[in-house]
Design a protein around this motif. Structure first.
Motif, short mmCIF file in Angstrom:
data_model
loop_
_atom_site.label_atom_id
_atom_site.label_comp_id
_atom_site.label_asym_id
_atom_site.label_seq_id
_atom_site.Cartn_x
_atom_site.Cartn_y
_atom_site.Cartn_z
N LEU A 125 -52.77 -10.55 63.47
CA LEU A 125 -51.80 -11.10 62.53
C LEU A 125 -50.64 -11.75 63.27
O LEU A 125 -50.20 -12.84 62.90
N THR A 126 -50.14 -11.10 64.30
CA THR A 126 -48.98 -11.67 65.00
C THR A 126 -49.33 -12.98 65.69
O THR A 126 -48.51 -13.90 65.73
N MET A 127 -50.55 -13.09 66.22
CA MET A 127 -50.97 -14.34 66.83
C MET A 127 -51.06 -15.44 65.78
O MET A 127 -50.60 -16.56 65.98
N MET A 128 -51.64 -15.12 64.63
CA MET A 128 -51.74 -16.10 63.56
C MET A 128 -50.36 -16.51 63.03
O MET A 128 -50.14 -17.68 62.72
N MET A 129 -49.45 -15.56 62.97
CA MET A 129 -48.10 -15.87 62.49
C MET A 129 -47.40 -16.81 63.47
O MET A 129 -46.63 -17.69 63.06
N SER A 130 -47.66 -16.66 64.75
CA SER A 130 -47.09 -17.56 65.75
C SER A 130 -47.62 -18.98 65.56
O SER A 130 -46.86 -19.96 65.58
N ILE A 131 -48.91 -19.09 65.33
CA ILE A 131 -49.53 -20.40 65.10
C ILE A 131 -49.00 -21.01 63.80
O ILE A 131 -48.68 -22.20 63.75
N VAL A 132 -48.92 -20.21 62.75
CA VAL A 132 -48.43 -20.70 61.46
C VAL A 132 -46.97 -21.13 61.57
O VAL A 132 -46.57 -22.13 60.97
N HIS A 133 -46.17 -20.41 62.35
CA HIS A 133 -44.76 -20.80 62.53
C HIS A 133 -44.67 -22.19 63.16
O HIS A 133 -43.87 -23.02 62.72
N ARG A 134 -45.51 -22.45 64.14
CA ARG A 134 -45.52 -23.78 64.76
C ARG A 134 -46.03 -24.83 63.77
O ARG A 134 -45.49 -25.94 63.69
N ALA A 135 -47.06 -24.49 63.00
CA ALA A 135 -47.62 -25.43 62.03
C ALA A 135 -46.61 -25.76 60.92
O ALA A 135 -46.51 -26.91 60.50
N THR A 136 -45.84 -24.75 60.48
CA THR A 136 -44.83 -25.03 59.46
C THR A 136 -43.72 -25.91 60.01
O THR A 136 -43.16 -26.74 59.29
N GLY A 137 -43.42 -25.76 61.29
CA GLY A 137 -42.44 -26.66 61.91
C GLY A 137 -42.91 -28.10 61.89
O GLY A 137 -42.15 -29.02 61.59
N ILE A 138 -44.20 -28.30 62.18
CA ILE A 138 -44.77 -29.65 62.12
C ILE A 138 -44.77 -30.17 60.68
O ILE A 138 -44.44 -31.33 60.42
N ALA A 139 -45.11 -29.31 59.72
CA ALA A 139 -45.12 -29.71 58.31
C ALA A 139 -43.72 -30.10 57.84
O ALA A 139 -43.57 -30.99 57.00
N LEU A 140 -42.70 -29.46 58.39
CA LEU A 140 -41.33 -29.80 58.00
C LEU A 140 -40.97 -31.21 58.46
O LEU A 140 -40.20 -31.90 57.78
N TYR A 141 -41.50 -31.64 59.60
CA TYR A 141 -41.28 -33.03 60.03
C TYR A 141 -41.88 -33.98 59.00
O TYR A 141 -41.25 -34.96 58.59
N SER B 177 -43.11 -2.37 64.47
CA SER B 177 -42.09 -3.22 63.83
C SER B 177 -42.50 -4.69 63.82
O SER B 177 -42.26 -5.40 62.85
N VAL B 178 -43.15 -5.11 64.88
CA VAL B 178 -43.61 -6.50 64.95
C VAL B 178 -44.68 -6.74 63.89
O VAL B 178 -44.64 -7.75 63.18
N GLU B 179 -45.62 -5.83 63.75
CA GLU B 179 -46.67 -5.96 62.74
C GLU B 179 -46.08 -5.92 61.32
O GLU B 179 -46.46 -6.72 60.47
N ARG B 180 -45.17 -5.00 61.09
CA ARG B 180 -44.51 -4.89 59.78
C ARG B 180 -43.73 -6.16 59.47
O ARG B 180 -43.77 -6.68 58.36
N GLY B 181 -43.03 -6.69 60.47
CA GLY B 181 -42.27 -7.92 60.29
C GLY B 181 -43.15 -9.11 59.95
O GLY B 181 -42.78 -9.96 59.14
N ALA B 182 -44.33 -9.18 60.57
CA ALA B 182 -45.27 -10.27 60.28
C ALA B 182 -45.74 -10.20 58.84
O ALA B 182 -45.77 -11.21 58.13
N LYS B 183 -46.10 -9.00 58.40
CA LYS B 183 -46.55 -8.83 57.00
C LYS B 183 -45.42 -9.14 56.02
O LYS B 183 -45.63 -9.79 54.99
N LEU B 184 -44.22 -8.67 56.34
CA LEU B 184 -43.07 -8.91 55.47
C LEU B 184 -42.73 -10.40 55.41
O LEU B 184 -42.42 -10.92 54.33
N THR B 185 -42.80 -11.08 56.53
CA THR B 185 -42.53 -12.53 56.56
C THR B 185 -43.51 -13.28 55.67
O THR B 185 -43.10 -14.13 54.87
N LEU B 186 -44.77 -12.96 55.78
CA LEU B 186 -45.78 -13.63 54.98
C LEU B 186 -45.59 -13.34 53.49
O LEU B 186 -45.58 -14.26 52.66
N ALA B 187 -45.42 -12.07 53.14
CA ALA B 187 -45.25 -11.70 51.73
C ALA B 187 -43.97 -12.30 51.15
O ALA B 187 -43.98 -12.87 50.05
N ALA B 188 -42.87 -12.20 51.88
CA ALA B 188 -41.60 -12.71 51.38
C ALA B 188 -41.64 -14.23 51.20
O ALA B 188 -41.10 -14.75 50.21
#
Length: 132
Positions: free
Chosen positions: A22-38, A104-115
Motif C-alpha cells: 500500500l505504501t508503495m502504491m500511495m507513493s506512485i499515486v502521489h506522484r500521479a496526482t501531482g502530474i494530474a494537477l498540472y 503508523s505509516v500503513e495507517r496513514g496510507a489507509k487514512l489518506t486514501l479514505a479521507a
C-alpha cells in the motif's frame, strides 16, 4: 578485465525483490496526482480564458465541462487535488519526525486514501447542492 562476483544478479534491489504494498502504491499515486494537477491547471486556465473572451465561448467551455465526460474529468481533478494535499500534509508530519514507524505509516496510507475519497464526495455533494 576481472569477472564480477555479482555476475547475473542486479547490483541493487529491483522489481524482482520488492513486492508491492500500500505504501508503495500511495507513493506512485502521489506522484500521479501531482502530474494530474498540472493537466487540471491547463483546464482551469482554459476556463478562465473563456470567461475573459466572450459569453459564447464561455458557454461552450461550460457545456464541455458539464458533459458527462467533463464531469468525470472534473471529479478526478478534485480527487487529485484533495488526495495530493492530504498526502502533502502526511509528508509534512513525517518531516516533523512523527509517524515514521511501520504501523503508523500503513495507517496513514489507509487514512489518506479514505479521507481523500470521502472529502471529494462531500465536496461534490455540497457543490451540487449549491447549484440547485
Amino acid at each position: 578485465m576481472a569477472e564480477s562476483k555479482n555476475a547475473g544478479r542486479p547490483l541493487s534491489p529491483h522489481l524482482q525483490i520488492y513486492r508491492g504494498g500500500l505504501t508503495m502504491m500511495m507513493s506512485i499515486v502521489h506522484r500521479a496526482t501531482g502530474i494530474a494537477l498540472y493537466a487540471g491547471t491547463v483546464l482551469l486556465v482554459w476556463w478562465l480564458s473563456a470567461a475573459a473572451t466572450s459569453d459564447e465561448y464561455f458557454d461552450f467551455v461550460q457545456r464541455v465541462f458539464g458533459s458527462w465526460i467533463g464531469l468525470i474529468v472534473l471529479f478526478g481533478f478534485t480527487w487529485s487535488l484533495v488526495h495530493h494535499t492530504i498526502g502533502g500534509i502526511r509528508h509534512m508530519i513525517w518531516d516533523l519526525g512523527a509517524g515514521m514507524d511501520i504501523p503508523s505509516v500503513e495507517r496513514g496510507a489507509k487514512l489518506t486514501l479514505a479521507a481523500s475519497i470521502i472529502i471529494t464526495v462531500v465536496l461534490w455533494i455540497i457543490g451540487f447542492g449549491v447549484m440547485s
